[in-house]
Design a protein around this motif. Structure first.
Motif, PDB file in Angstrom:
ATOM      1  N   VAL A 290       0.844  -1.205   0.000  1.00  0.00           N
ATOM      2  CA  VAL A 290       0.000   0.000   0.000  1.00  0.00           C
ATOM      3  C   VAL A 290       0.876   1.249   0.000  1.00  0.00           C
ATOM      4  CG1 VAL A 290      -1.662   1.341   1.359  1.00  0.00           C
ATOM      5  CG2 VAL A 290      -2.027  -1.105   1.017  1.00  0.00           C
ATOM      6  N   SER A 291       1.933   1.256   0.790  1.00  0.00           N
ATOM      7  CA  SER A 291       2.854   2.408   0.810  1.00  0.00           C
ATOM      8  C   SER A 291       3.504   2.615  -0.545  1.00  0.00           C
ATOM      9  CB  SER A 291       3.936   2.200   1.869  1.00  0.00           C
ATOM     10  OG  SER A 291       3.379   2.226   3.149  1.00  0.00           O
ATOM     11  N   LYS A 292       3.934   1.528  -1.160  1.00  0.00           N
ATOM     12  CA  LYS A 292       4.554   1.607  -2.485  1.00  0.00           C
ATOM     13  C   LYS A 292       3.538   2.099  -3.515  1.00  0.00           C
ATOM     14  CE  LYS A 292       7.276  -1.815  -3.370  1.00  0.00           C
ATOM     15  NZ  LYS A 292       7.857  -3.099  -3.812  1.00  0.00           N
ATOM     16  N   PHE A 293       2.312   1.607  -3.416  1.00  0.00           N
ATOM     17  CA  PHE A 293       1.243   2.016  -4.321  1.00  0.00           C
ATOM     18  C   PHE A 293       1.007   3.524  -4.213  1.00  0.00           C
ATOM     19  CE2 PHE A 293      -3.097   3.079  -5.327  1.00  0.00           C
ATOM     20  CZ  PHE A 293      -3.325   2.406  -6.512  1.00  0.00           C
ATOM     21  N   GLN A 294       0.871   4.012  -2.979  1.00  0.00           N
ATOM     22  CA  GLN A 294       0.606   5.439  -2.777  1.00  0.00           C
ATOM     23  C   GLN A 294       1.757   6.311  -3.258  1.00  0.00           C
ATOM     24  OE1 GLN A 294      -0.445   4.983   1.414  1.00  0.00           O
ATOM     25  NE2 GLN A 294      -2.543   5.619   0.923  1.00  0.00           N
ATOM     26  N   LYS A 295       2.958   5.804  -3.163  1.00  0.00           N
ATOM     27  CA  LYS A 295       4.125   6.545  -3.652  1.00  0.00           C
ATOM     28  C   LYS A 295       4.132   6.598  -5.182  1.00  0.00           C
ATOM     29  CE  LYS A 295       9.078   6.779  -2.807  1.00  0.00           C
ATOM     30  NZ  LYS A 295      10.219   6.115  -2.156  1.00  0.00           N
ATOM     31  N   GLU A 296       3.790   5.483  -5.820  1.00  0.00           N
ATOM     32  CA  GLU A 296       3.779   5.403  -7.288  1.00  0.00           C
ATOM     33  C   GLU A 296       2.580   6.115  -7.907  1.00  0.00           C
ATOM     34  OE1 GLU A 296       5.893   4.216  -9.581  1.00  0.00           O
ATOM     35  OE2 GLU A 296       7.353   3.543  -8.086  1.00  0.00           O
ATOM     36  N   PHE A 297       1.444   6.091  -7.212  1.00  0.00           N
ATOM     37  CA  PHE A 297       0.191   6.640  -7.751  1.00  0.00           C
ATOM     38  C   PHE A 297      -0.433   7.601  -6.748  1.00  0.00           C
ATOM     39  CE2 PHE A 297       0.652   2.150  -9.083  1.00  0.00           C
ATOM     40  CZ  PHE A 297       0.903   2.346 -10.438  1.00  0.00           C
ATOM     41  N   PRO A 298       0.232   8.725  -6.453  1.00  0.00           N
ATOM     42  CA  PRO A 298      -0.252   9.624  -5.398  1.00  0.00           C
ATOM     43  C   PRO A 298      -1.617  10.262  -5.689  1.00  0.00           C
ATOM     44  CG  PRO A 298       1.557  10.638  -6.606  1.00  0.00           C
ATOM     45  CD  PRO A 298       1.457   9.222  -7.078  1.00  0.00           C
ATOM     46  N   GLU A 299      -1.995  10.346  -6.932  1.00  0.00           N
ATOM     47  CA  GLU A 299      -3.269  10.979  -7.289  1.00  0.00           C
ATOM     48  C   GLU A 299      -4.443  10.001  -7.277  1.00  0.00           C
ATOM     49  OE1 GLU A 299      -3.396  14.326  -7.747  1.00  0.00           O
ATOM     50  OE2 GLU A 299      -1.272  14.256  -7.216  1.00  0.00           O
TER      51      GLU A 299
END
Length: 139
Positions: free
Chosen positions: A76-85
């Motif tokens: 989830v952290s990696k996802f939010q970093k890659e796709f912040p919008e």
């Protein structure tokens, strides 16, 4: 309308489901190796209009985090970093794998087909997304 995508992230495999353009019906999309999830999503998001992602939150029966929580939180952290919008919602995924297996039985799949863990993960993601649509989607 844009689609909603759900992710049933696991240590080895990740099941993915997506809605139709009208966000009415959830359908299984695929199951991928978990280590390829971000790359897969980058490619998928570049081709499809996705407005929101639902990621399962594993919990034990007593509501406490399960043993796989740490792995999923890293994703989830990696996802939010890659796709912040990208809008992200977490949903309780308890019983989705059991429900997926029962769905396979109910649909008449042979025992050998029911042993396909990738299919279980894809169906679990679909169940999670359809449940989300039924409970939280405002029409």
């Amino acid at each position: 309308m844009p689609r909603i995508l759900s992710i049933d992230y696991g240590i080895k495999r990740t099941g993915i489901a997506v809605t139709d353009d009208f966000q009415i019906i959830a359908s299984g999309l695929t199951t991928i190796p978990s280590e390829t999830a971000i790359t897969f999503l980058k490619d998928y998001f570049s081709k499809e209009n996705v407005v929101k992602v639902i990621i399962g939150e594993p919990k034990q029966m007593n509501g406490q985090p399960s043993e796989s929580t740490e792995v999923i939180e890293k994703f989830v952290s990696k996802f939010q970093k890659e796709f912040p919008e990208m809008k992200l919602e977490r949903v309780d995924e308890r019983f989705t794998s059991k429900m997926a297996f029962q769905t396979m039985i109910d649909s008449g799949l042979k025992k050998k087909q029911r042993q396909n863990k990738a299919l279980v993960d894809e169906i679990a993601a679909t169940i999670m997304l359809q449940d989300y649509l039924l409970r939280f989607k405002i029409t």
